[in-house]
Design a protein around this motif. Structure first.
Motif, short mmCIF file in Angstrom:
data_model
loop_
_atom_site.label_atom_id
_atom_site.label_comp_id
_atom_site.label_asym_id
_atom_site.label_seq_id
_atom_site.Cartn_x
_atom_site.Cartn_y
_atom_site.Cartn_z
N VAL A 44 2.86 7.97 -7.34
CA VAL A 44 3.81 8.45 -8.29
C VAL A 44 3.57 10.02 -8.26
N GLN A 45 4.73 10.56 -7.58
CA GLN A 45 4.83 12.09 -7.73
C GLN A 45 5.13 12.47 -9.00
N ILE A 73 9.90 7.57 -16.82
CA ILE A 73 8.98 8.57 -17.78
C ILE A 73 9.40 9.90 -17.42
N SER A 74 9.50 10.90 -18.41
CA SER A 74 9.57 12.23 -18.32
C SER A 74 8.31 12.73 -17.42
N GLY A 75 8.83 13.43 -16.57
CA GLY A 75 7.72 13.98 -15.37
C GLY A 75 7.80 13.16 -14.06
N VAL A 76 8.22 12.07 -14.08
CA VAL A 76 7.97 11.42 -12.64
C VAL A 76 9.14 11.88 -12.08
N ILE A 77 8.85 12.32 -10.56
CA ILE A 77 9.81 12.86 -9.77
C ILE A 77 9.93 11.58 -8.79
N SER A 78 9.08 10.81 -8.16
CA SER A 78 9.47 9.69 -7.35
C SER A 78 8.27 8.86 -7.36
N THR A 79 8.61 7.62 -7.05
CA THR A 79 7.57 6.58 -6.77
C THR A 79 7.62 5.92 -5.31
N GLN A 80 6.39 5.76 -4.75
CA GLN A 80 6.43 5.20 -3.50
C GLN A 80 5.57 4.07 -3.48
N LEU A 81 5.90 2.96 -2.61
CA LEU A 81 5.18 1.74 -2.59
C LEU A 81 4.26 2.06 -1.37
N VAL A 82 2.94 1.90 -1.81
CA VAL A 82 2.04 2.05 -0.45
C VAL A 82 1.40 0.63 0.00
N TYR A 83 1.35 -0.15 -0.79
CA TYR A 83 0.60 -1.68 -0.79
C TYR A 83 1.09 -2.73 -1.60
N VAL A 120 -3.90 3.67 -13.69
CA VAL A 120 -3.92 5.04 -12.81
C VAL A 120 -5.43 5.19 -12.14
N HIS A 121 -5.56 5.46 -11.01
CA HIS A 121 -6.87 5.67 -10.25
C HIS A 121 -7.44 6.98 -9.92
N GLY A 122 -6.23 8.13 -10.04
CA GLY A 122 -6.54 9.26 -9.77
C GLY A 122 -5.12 10.22 -9.44
N LEU A 123 -5.56 11.44 -9.46
CA LEU A 123 -4.45 12.45 -9.31
C LEU A 123 -4.90 13.26 -8.08
N SER A 124 -4.20 13.40 -6.95
CA SER A 124 -4.07 14.12 -5.94
C SER A 124 -4.04 15.71 -5.97
N ALA A 125 -4.32 16.42 -5.01
CA ALA A 125 -4.18 17.71 -5.16
C ALA A 125 -2.66 18.29 -5.13
N ASP A 126 -1.80 17.39 -4.63
CA ASP A 126 -0.25 17.67 -4.30
C ASP A 126 0.47 16.79 -5.54
N ASN A 127 -0.19 16.38 -6.64
CA ASN A 127 0.44 15.99 -7.83
C ASN A 127 0.82 14.57 -7.71
N GLN A 128 0.17 13.94 -6.97
CA GLN A 128 0.74 12.38 -6.90
C GLN A 128 -0.51 11.61 -7.39
N LEU A 129 -0.05 10.73 -8.62
CA LEU A 129 -1.00 9.64 -8.99
C LEU A 129 -1.18 8.54 -8.34
N VAL A 130 -2.46 8.00 -8.18
CA VAL A 130 -2.86 6.88 -7.37
C VAL A 130 -2.66 5.51 -8.37
N VAL A 131 -1.84 4.68 -8.36
CA VAL A 131 -1.51 3.60 -9.29
C VAL A 131 -1.60 2.18 -8.91
N ILE A 132 -2.28 1.14 -9.63
CA ILE A 132 -2.38 0.02 -9.28
C ILE A 132 -1.71 -0.84 -10.34
N ILE A 133 -0.69 -1.74 -9.61
CA ILE A 133 0.02 -2.64 -10.88
C ILE A 133 -0.47 -4.00 -10.50
N GLU A 134 -0.68 -5.00 -11.34
CA GLU A 134 -1.03 -6.31 -11.43
C GLU A 134 -0.20 -7.00 -12.41
N GLN A 135 0.46 -7.79 -11.75
CA GLN A 135 1.56 -8.82 -12.42
C GLN A 135 1.57 -10.19 -11.89
N ASP A 136 2.08 -10.95 -12.56
CA ASP A 136 2.10 -12.39 -12.19
C ASP A 136 3.26 -12.95 -11.41
#
Length: 83
Positions: free
Chosen positions: A14-15, A67-77, A36-52
């Motif tokens: 999540v940028q 959400i205010s402040g979110v620029i973009s989202t990218q599905l990685v896995y 949320v598992h962390g924030l990279s140096a280039d302002n990307q949050l590493v996020v895990i979603i678990e749903q049923d």
């Protein structure tokens, strides 16, 4: 209460705007099934979603963009299976 017999897991990047990173992280962590598992140096949050269901995953990701402040989202896995 119905027994959970399916799991969907997604990894996302999540940028975010630099000055909104903590606020976005707090908002994301407040969503059920999101961690949320962390924030990279280039302002990307590493996020895990678990749903049923995949529909809940899609709804959750769609909510990120409101959400205010979110620029973009990218599905990685993505993984889905019966349990």
């Amino acid at each position: 209460m119905a027994e959970k017999n399916h799991i969907d897991i997604c990894g996302m990047l999540v940028q975010v705007l630099k000055n909104k990173a903590q606020q976005v992280e707090d908002n994301l962590n407040a969503i059920a099934g999101v961690e949320v598992h962390g924030l990279s140096a280039d302002n990307q949050l590493v996020v895990i979603i678990e749903q049923d269901t995949q529909a809940k995953i899609i709804d959750t990701i769609d909510g990120f963009n409101a959400i205010s402040g979110v620029i973009s989202t990218q599905l990685v896995y993505q993984h889905s299976e019966s349990i």
